[in-house]
Design a protein around this motif. Structure first.
Motif: not given
Length: 135
Positions: A1-5, A16, A18, A20, A101-102
């Motif tokens: 899973m992509k981290m939101v930063e 960050e 963890s 969405p 984008d996040d």
């Protein structure tokens, strides 16, 4: 899973999340308007276990409004509003600190303290509106 930063304006403080971000909450109270200089504060609320500071915790200053439970955190270098304690289990995260984008797919779901909103503001999204705080 992509981290939101996310980060403050000068990037001294970074964090960050963890999972969405899907739900955004907007507070329109007079305190949040003064803190932001705008129409209020837009935040995501995340469980503590999904939030982590990456850098810059030494650059975080906290201010407590006298005789009130309101607290804000900000970067001592650039003044950006920063995430803070929502309650014992959750953090509030100003969504302006997160790249667009996040936030793809995120929507405003709740408007709080609409009874206190600025006289010039018109709320135009489908988020539920509440006169006061919602827990």
């Amino acid at each position: 899973m992509k981290m939101v930063e996310g980060s403050c304006n000068c990037n001294a403080v970074q964090f960050e999340i963890s999972l969405p971000i899907t739900d955004i909450y907007v507070c329109h109270c007079s305190i949040c308007r003064k803190a932001s200089g705008g129409n209020g504060v837009s935040v995501a609320v995340v469980n503590n276990q999904h939030f982590a500071w990456l850098t810059g915790t030494d650059k975080i200053k906290t201010w407590h409004k006298p005789n009130h439970d309101w607290v804000c955190s900000f970067c001592t270098q650039c003044g950006s509003n920063l995430p803070g304690k929502n309650d014992d289990q959750r953090m509030y995260v100003p969504v302006g600190l997160i790249a667009n984008d996040d936030l793809a797919g995120a929507k405003v779901v709740q408007h709080m303290w609409v009874s206190s909103k600025a006289c010039w503001e018109e709320i135009g999204d489908e988020g539920q509106q509440h006169d006061g705080f919602i827990g």
